[in-house]
Design a protein around this motif. Structure first.
Motif: not given
Length: 534
Positions: A377-380, A403-405, A428-429, A431-435
């Protein structure tokens, strides 16, 4: 807009209203009693605060046109607006002319005051009539009177009006043909009344029916009528025989939103027929109803579906979800409450990841999801912005790290009741740059991870709920402390009679005793509310 031309004069209102302002002030019942408040169904422009009183001295509104004064009134709360209407005759008149939404306590003793109320509020387009269980409600006479006074009515909401019959609602429909939205709940009329509304209100766009006592096992079918050409949204909730709406659901060719919530009976055949006749469906909610993979496969024929909620439907499995994913490639919002029955998991979500590349919002409650599907899901699904997990033992630190990656577009994340430790949240700190917002309730966490996230992601809004259960309002998920009974796929009976008996037993347990308070809201509610003022 129901307003007279602009005037700076403070003279009494025109004589065509047939009653002076001073007479109306003396004869009107207490508006604090008749108009208790505007509720959550009304737009937020009516709920803003502000002062409306006026002191002595010069009247600074004397040169202000009526339209501008009315516009100011629209920003006031209900109480302030009522106090403003008592300042002077002009303010009373402008308030009455510009009041387009009205909510009345529909007790029977209101009937003698209705002519005075609607002589003042003669531009009402949206009306709500509510009556509590301990009181006798207004009857047919009152509804017919309202239909004569408010012929431009576009929205009507009826709650607890148990004295209304099919005849009264039919007479109302004949007079208020401009009606665009009808919502009724806990009333006593039935199929004949709904058919009359559909026959006469040719512009009806939204229909919401909840706990309608006249819709019973022997109720006549509800046909599409003339409103079939305009209906866009239908919500059926807590009905004994919701299948009598099948001709309407099939015949409403412009239907875009369908919600079936806690309605008894087997819905597979109805959904299969709808899928073959209404290709324009965009939003479907199925909550605590008897539907199997056959029903989901039928709905999957509506290839344009963008929003799908499957909530506590124990007979739906990965097979039905795969059918949705294969056909509904434009899916953007997917909410699944698996009820911890483990019939929906990685297999179905992998298909969603492969086919639904436009997915923006994913809510999984009681679903056994692992990094196998989350990674895909994260990749696609590169547009995934909102993600929520609740109540599963399969999501651990490895899944959070996944998820973070991979979920680079993610903006909001909710994690509740998972065996996740500080190690997983710490990922999570980086990854997820737009969080921008995260809410977590997991037993294995400590407060130290919050300080770490604040240090590394200062702009991130972090809410650690490790003690008490509270609603996750901003993310959109609520979950009570009630534990759902665990079940396996083999626990679900295969025979139609057994399935119906099991479903009715479960429905009676949870609906009758009100043991489950698990609900979730759409993230878009908060985003759209800022645009709801009028």
């Amino acid at each position: 807009m129901g307003q007279v031309p602009s005037s700076a004069s403070t003279s009494p209102e025109p004589s065509h209203r047939g009653i002076s302002s001073s007479q109306r002030l003396d004869s009107l019942p207490s508006l604090e009693e008749l108009i208790p408040s505007f509720d959550e169904d009304e737009e937020e422009g009516e709920e803003g605060g502000g002062g409306g009183g006026g002191g002595g001295g010069y009247d600074y509104t004397g040169d202000l046109p009526d339209e501008c004064l009315a516009h100011v009134f629209h920003f006031l709360g209900t109480g302030d607006r009522k106090r403003c209407s008592a300042v002077c005759r002009r303010w009373l008149r402008v308030d009455g002319e510009s009041r387009h939404r009205l909510s009345l306590n529909a007790r029977a003793e209101l009937l003698p005051s209705l002519p005075s109320v609607f002589a003042r509020f003669d531009a009402v387009a949206k009306l709500a009539l509510r009556c509590d269980r301990k009181s006798i409600s207004l009857g047919d006479e009152a509804l017919v009177l309202i239909s004569f006074k408010c012929r431009s009515l576009t929205r009507l909401k009826l709650r607890g009006c148990r004295e209304l019959t099919d005849l009264g609602v039919a007479a109302f429909a004949e007079n208020c043909t401009r009606l665009r939205k009808l919502s009724c709940g806990s009333c006593s009329f039935g199929a004949r009344a709904i058919n009359a509304v559909l026959d006469h209100c040719v512009n009806l766009e939204e229909l919401s029916i909840k706990r309608l006592r006249g819709i019973h096992d022997g109720a006549e079918p509800i046909g599409p009528g003339a409103a079939a050409k305009s209906l866009r949204s239908i919500c059926l909730k807590e009905l004994i025989n919701g299948q009598c709406f099948a001709p309407l659901l099939v015949g409403a060719r412009k239907l875009s939103t369908l919600k079936l919530i806690r309605c008894l009976g087997d819905w597979d055949n109805v959904l299969q027929t709808i899928g073959g006749s209404n290709p324009g469906l965009l939003e479907v909610h199925l909550e605590r109803i008897q539907v199997s993979d056959c029903g989901l496969s039928g709905i999957a024929n509506c290839k344009g579906i963008e929003t799908l909620h499957v909530v506590k439907v124990p007979e739906c499995s990965n097979l039905g979800l795969s059918s949705i994913a294969e056909n509904c490639r434009q899916l953007r919002k997917l909410h699944i409450d698996g009820w911890r029955i483990n019939r929906i998991g990685d297999e179905g979500l992998v298909e969603v990841a492969k086919q639904c590349l436009q997915l923006q919002e994913l809510v999984l409650i009681g679903v056994g999801v692992t990094h196998s599907s989350l990674g895909l899901i994260g990749s696609n699904c590169r547009k995934l912005e909102r993600l929520a997990f609740c109540g599963s033992n399969t999501v651990r630190d490895a899944e959070i790290a996944c998820i973070a990656a991979k979920c680079e577009a993610l903006k909001k994340l909710c994690i509740k009741n998972f065996p996740v430790s500080d190690v997983g949240i710490e990922s999570l700190s980086q990854g997820c740059p737009n969080l921008v917002k995260i809410k977590v309730k997991c037993r294995g966490m400590s407060g130290q991870v919050v300080e770490l996230l604040k240090e590394r992601r200062g702009s991130l809004v972090f809410n650690l709920d490790a003690c008490e259960i509270e609603a996750v309002d901003d993310i959109g998920v609520q979950e009570s402390a009630v534990e759902f009974p665990p079940a396996n796929a083999s626990d679900v009976p295969s025979g139609s009679n057994e399935r119906s008996m099991l479903y009715r037993a479960k429905l009676g347990l949870f609906a009758g005793r009100n043991l489950v308070a698990c609900t979730f809201r759409r993230w878009s509610n908060g985003e759209n509310s800022s645009n709801g003022k009028s």
